[in-house]
Motif scaffolding. Sequence first.
Motif, PDB file in Angstrom:
ATOM      1  N   LEU A 122       1.035  -1.573  -0.161  1.00  0.00           N
ATOM      2  CA  LEU A 122      -0.135  -0.015   0.126  1.00  0.00           C
ATOM      3  C   LEU A 122       0.942   1.520   0.189  1.00  0.00           C
ATOM      4  O   LEU A 122       0.294   2.487  -0.661  1.00  0.00           O
ATOM      5  CB  LEU A 122      -1.370   0.260   1.752  1.00  0.00           C
ATOM      6  N   LYS A 123       1.377   1.005   0.738  1.00  0.00           N
ATOM      7  CA  LYS A 123       2.882   2.533   0.321  1.00  0.00           C
ATOM      8  C   LYS A 123       3.626   3.022  -0.810  1.00  0.00           C
ATOM      9  O   LYS A 123       3.586   4.016  -0.872  1.00  0.00           O
ATOM     10  CB  LYS A 123       4.338   2.280   1.864  1.00  0.00           C
ATOM     11  N   LYS A 124       3.438   2.170  -1.485  1.00  0.00           N
ATOM     12  CA  LYS A 124       3.902   2.588  -3.172  1.00  0.00           C
ATOM     13  C   LYS A 124       3.067   3.232  -3.741  1.00  0.00           C
ATOM     14  O   LYS A 124       3.306   3.708  -4.370  1.00  0.00           O
ATOM     15  CB  LYS A 124       4.308   1.321  -3.453  1.00  0.00           C
ATOM     16  N   THR A 125       1.373   3.694  -2.820  1.00  0.00           N
ATOM     17  CA  THR A 125       0.651   3.699  -3.663  1.00  0.00           C
ATOM     18  C   THR A 125       0.101   5.548  -2.926  1.00  0.00           C
ATOM     19  O   THR A 125      -0.148   5.739  -3.189  1.00  0.00           O
ATOM     20  CB  THR A 125      -0.149   3.285  -4.628  1.00  0.00           C
ATOM     21  N   SER A 126       0.502   5.074  -2.119  1.00  0.00           N
ATOM     22  CA  SER A 126      -1.045   5.641  -0.976  1.00  0.00           C
ATOM     23  C   SER A 126       0.858   7.204  -0.109  1.00  0.00           C
ATOM     24  O   SER A 126       1.840   7.279  -0.474  1.00  0.00           O
ATOM     25  CB  SER A 126      -1.004   5.137   0.116  1.00  0.00           C
ATOM     26  N   ILE A 127       0.083   8.564   0.822  1.00  0.00           N
ATOM     27  CA  ILE A 127       0.364   8.711   1.458  1.00  0.00           C
ATOM     28  C   ILE A 127       0.565   8.422   2.885  1.00  0.00           C
ATOM     29  O   ILE A 127       0.401   9.089   3.659  1.00  0.00           O
ATOM     30  CB  ILE A 127       0.210  10.139   0.481  1.00  0.00           C
ATOM     31  N   GLN A 128       1.997   8.775   3.321  1.00  0.00           N
ATOM     32  CA  GLN A 128       2.023   8.931   4.463  1.00  0.00           C
ATOM     33  C   GLN A 128       2.076   9.641   5.217  1.00  0.00           C
ATOM     34  O   GLN A 128       2.824  10.910   4.976  1.00  0.00           O
ATOM     35  CB  GLN A 128       3.275   7.844   4.974  1.00  0.00           C
ATOM     36  N   PHE A 129       2.177  10.012   6.667  1.00  0.00           N
ATOM     37  CA  PHE A 129       1.689  11.081   7.341  1.00  0.00           C
ATOM     38  C   PHE A 129       3.719  11.241   8.115  1.00  0.00           C
ATOM     39  O   PHE A 129       3.425  12.464   8.866  1.00  0.00           O
ATOM     40  CB  PHE A 129       1.357  11.598   8.001  1.00  0.00           C
ATOM     41  N   ASN A 130       4.059   9.856   8.139  1.00  0.00           N
ATOM     42  CA  ASN A 130       5.195  10.685   9.644  1.00  0.00           C
ATOM     43  C   ASN A 130       6.508  10.142   8.993  1.00  0.00           C
ATOM     44  O   ASN A 130       7.664   9.309   9.269  1.00  0.00           O
ATOM     45  CB  ASN A 130       4.413   9.283  10.360  1.00  0.00           C
ATOM     46  N   PHE A 131       7.268  10.922   8.439  1.00  0.00           N
ATOM     47  CA  PHE A 131       8.473  11.271   8.151  1.00  0.00           C
ATOM     48  C   PHE A 131       9.499  11.124   9.015  1.00  0.00           C
ATOM     49  O   PHE A 131      10.377  10.271   8.875  1.00  0.00           O
ATOM     50  CB  PHE A 131       8.295  12.499   6.879  1.00  0.00           C
ATOM     51  N   THR A 132       9.298  12.034   9.635  1.00  0.00           N
ATOM     52  CA  THR A 132      10.404  12.356  10.924  1.00  0.00           C
ATOM     53  C   THR A 132      10.703  11.219  11.852  1.00  0.00           C
ATOM     54  O   THR A 132      11.615  11.488  12.397  1.00  0.00           O
ATOM     55  CB  THR A 132      10.593  13.620  11.174  1.00  0.00           C
ATOM     56  N   GLN A 133       9.223  10.000  12.148  1.00  0.00           N
ATOM     57  CA  GLN A 133       9.400   9.441  12.648  1.00  0.00           C
ATOM     58  C   GLN A 133      10.182   8.267  12.085  1.00  0.00           C
ATOM     59  O   GLN A 133      10.989   7.253  13.168  1.00  0.00           O
ATOM     60  CB  GLN A 133       8.350   8.806  13.020  1.00  0.00           C
ATOM     61  N   ARG A 134      10.109   7.488  10.878  1.00  0.00           N
ATOM     62  CA  ARG A 134      10.558   7.133   9.789  1.00  0.00           C
ATOM     63  C   ARG A 134      12.370   7.076   9.187  1.00  0.00           C
ATOM     64  O   ARG A 134      12.877   6.308   9.004  1.00  0.00           O
ATOM     65  CB  ARG A 134       9.905   6.533   9.376  1.00  0.00           C
ATOM     66  N   TYR A 135      12.578   8.864   9.434  1.00  0.00           N
ATOM     67  CA  TYR A 135      14.426   9.225   8.408  1.00  0.00           C
ATOM     68  C   TYR A 135      14.492  10.093   9.261  1.00  0.00           C
ATOM     69  O   TYR A 135      13.944  10.852  10.129  1.00  0.00           O
ATOM     70  CB  TYR A 135      13.448   8.994   6.938  1.00  0.00           C
ATOM     71  N   THR A 136      15.797  10.493   9.177  1.00  0.00           N
ATOM     72  CA  THR A 136      16.807  11.362   9.955  1.00  0.00           C
ATOM     73  C   THR A 136      17.310  11.340   8.351  1.00  0.00           C
ATOM     74  O   THR A 136      18.016  11.133   7.802  1.00  0.00           O
ATOM     75  CB  THR A 136      18.037  10.685  10.527  1.00  0.00           C
ATOM     76  N   ILE A 137      17.164  13.771   8.512  1.00  0.00           N
ATOM     77  CA  ILE A 137      17.986  14.131   7.574  1.00  0.00           C
ATOM     78  C   ILE A 137      19.295  14.146   7.941  1.00  0.00           C
ATOM     79  O   ILE A 137      19.640  14.713   9.283  1.00  0.00           O
ATOM     80  CB  ILE A 137      16.999  15.264   7.099  1.00  0.00           C
ATOM     81  N   LYS A 138      20.369  13.869   6.762  1.00  0.00           N
ATOM     82  CA  LYS A 138      21.448  13.706   6.804  1.00  0.00           C
ATOM     83  C   LYS A 138      22.415  15.568   6.549  1.00  0.00           C
ATOM     84  O   LYS A 138      22.623  16.061   7.215  1.00  0.00           O
ATOM     85  CB  LYS A 138      22.747  12.467   6.938  1.00  0.00           C
ATOM     86  N   LYS A 139      21.756  15.339   5.697  1.00  0.00           N
ATOM     87  CA  LYS A 139      22.733  16.956   4.700  1.00  0.00           C
ATOM     88  C   LYS A 139      21.767  16.781   3.777  1.00  0.00           C
ATOM     89  O   LYS A 139      21.311  16.323   3.220  1.00  0.00           O
ATOM     90  CB  LYS A 139      23.918  16.080   4.662  1.00  0.00           C
ATOM     91  N   MET A 140      22.318  18.046   2.861  1.00  0.00           N
ATOM     92  CA  MET A 140      21.217  18.461   1.327  1.00  0.00           C
ATOM     93  C   MET A 140      22.938  17.918   0.997  1.00  0.00           C
ATOM     94  O   MET A 140      23.521  18.414   0.535  1.00  0.00           O
ATOM     95  CB  MET A 140      20.993  19.615   1.931  1.00  0.00           C
ATOM     96  N   ILE A 141      22.063  17.555  -0.351  1.00  0.00           N
ATOM     97  CA  ILE A 141      22.784  16.696  -1.385  1.00  0.00           C
ATOM     98  C   ILE A 141      23.049  17.883  -2.242  1.00  0.00           C
ATOM     99  O   ILE A 141      23.756  18.684  -2.947  1.00  0.00           O
ATOM    100  CB  ILE A 141      21.988  15.870  -2.324  1.00  0.00           C
TER     101      ILE A 141
END
Length: 480
Positions: free
Chosen positions: A109-128
């Motif tokens: 389902l996550k391949k076609t839907s929209i989730q709302f908890n980005f910062t709970q799942r990912y850590t931003i390390k740096k800007m590319i």
Amino acid sequence: MNQKYCFKSYFSQQCTQFWDNTKIDKTQKYLMEDLYYIQTPFETIPCNLRLNKKNLIMEQDDKQYSTNVENAGLELITSDFNNDQGVRITKGNYTFEFFGKIKSIFDQLKKTSIQFNFTQRYTIKKMIAKGTFATIYLAECKFTQNEYAVKCFEKRHINNEKDKKNLIKEMQILRLMNHKQLLTIYEVFENSNYIYFVQELLKGGDLHEYLERSEKLSELKISQIIQNLLNGIQYMHSQGVLHRDIKPENLILRQKNNLNDIVIGDFGLADFYKYDGNYLYRRCGTPGYVAPEILRGQPYDYKVDIYSIGVLLYILLSGRRPFIGKNNQQTIKLNEIGDINYDDIDCSSEALSLMKKMLESQPENRISILSAKQHPFFTNAQKRESQKTKISLKLDVKCIPQQEHLCVSPIITSRPLNRHSMMNNFTLYTPRQLPRLSHDVKSIIKTESNEIHRSTISRQSLSRANLRLNNQFTNLQMYL
């Protein structure tokens, strides 16, 4: 504890019910099928759920219901009764929750839907990189420690219906791409200020950067590059998609210096083929790489991508661009005429033949992708390389002093093929320029953390904010 959000989703759908009786393609195979249960205050009701690419189908009491879940809201939840894990799907003001062994169906389902908890799942390390209205970050998954490239769009810069349609279309096209030579998107997240595309991290830099520092490539290596690109484009075309902006800057190496693993990226100008030519952006591309029929305002089809690959083949074989004007307007004019100088190109007759067939100014005379893949250039390049290998094996390596190095002549250019000169010529028309606006990582995390403990997605009819898009997005079109 269930995670709940109060903002109105950018992709919120206008619907009067959750189950919309979507017509089901019975010939399409299901991605998965399993038994789950629905929870009520009084009982648990079993239900059989099936999932194909976009549709969720429920069978219950000899009845069948269906709904399109593309861009629906998606959340992991926990049962208030027995702590079982479940899934909540949101469409407009309607939700559907089910429980059981949900890992497999959630991954689909996550391949076609929209989730709302980005910062709970990912850590931003740096800007590319940064550009007009999107920023690329390097991010790490908190659970797997895998690294990804995250394309972050600021919602306030998307301020009209046409721009919104283009963003949704790019997301839809990326989800269809399932080929080694095409950029992969894994999932999409949203909060009140941003939209995140979690994509494959490509570490090798683009082909333009590679050519800038490399010596002239052998015909075998060139043939391998072109063949891989043709394979990727063929798959893309099989999904009904035209790329319309193939150029060295949009061809990315997965690993540094590995030309055998090259990926077509940046689908900002890609579109679904339309027989009537009614594209969202009809005249678009990068001067010097665009098929002439686009510049002439004529109807066009998949062969526009063949032409762009032909331009790339010309650059790889000759070390120069086929259309070099004093300014963008002159480059566009030369590109539109399609008159190309093939003199002084040191290449085999097979390579010259394929190049000319790809660069036919009239699309009806241009080679098709199937014929291009079967061209003798590819088989003969391999044969010539094999013959060279046999001859070199006969050489006595001891006669070559260790201090000496065999050097290949550098790539020949009529104008230095450096990044600055190329970017000066083309940046104005390059789609989806990587963002100029940097986004404060702390502000992103703060935005989401303030939302995470609030009530469910707003059921109220909140009016969308008037979003402002940077004027440079209009440069996706080329007005002559």
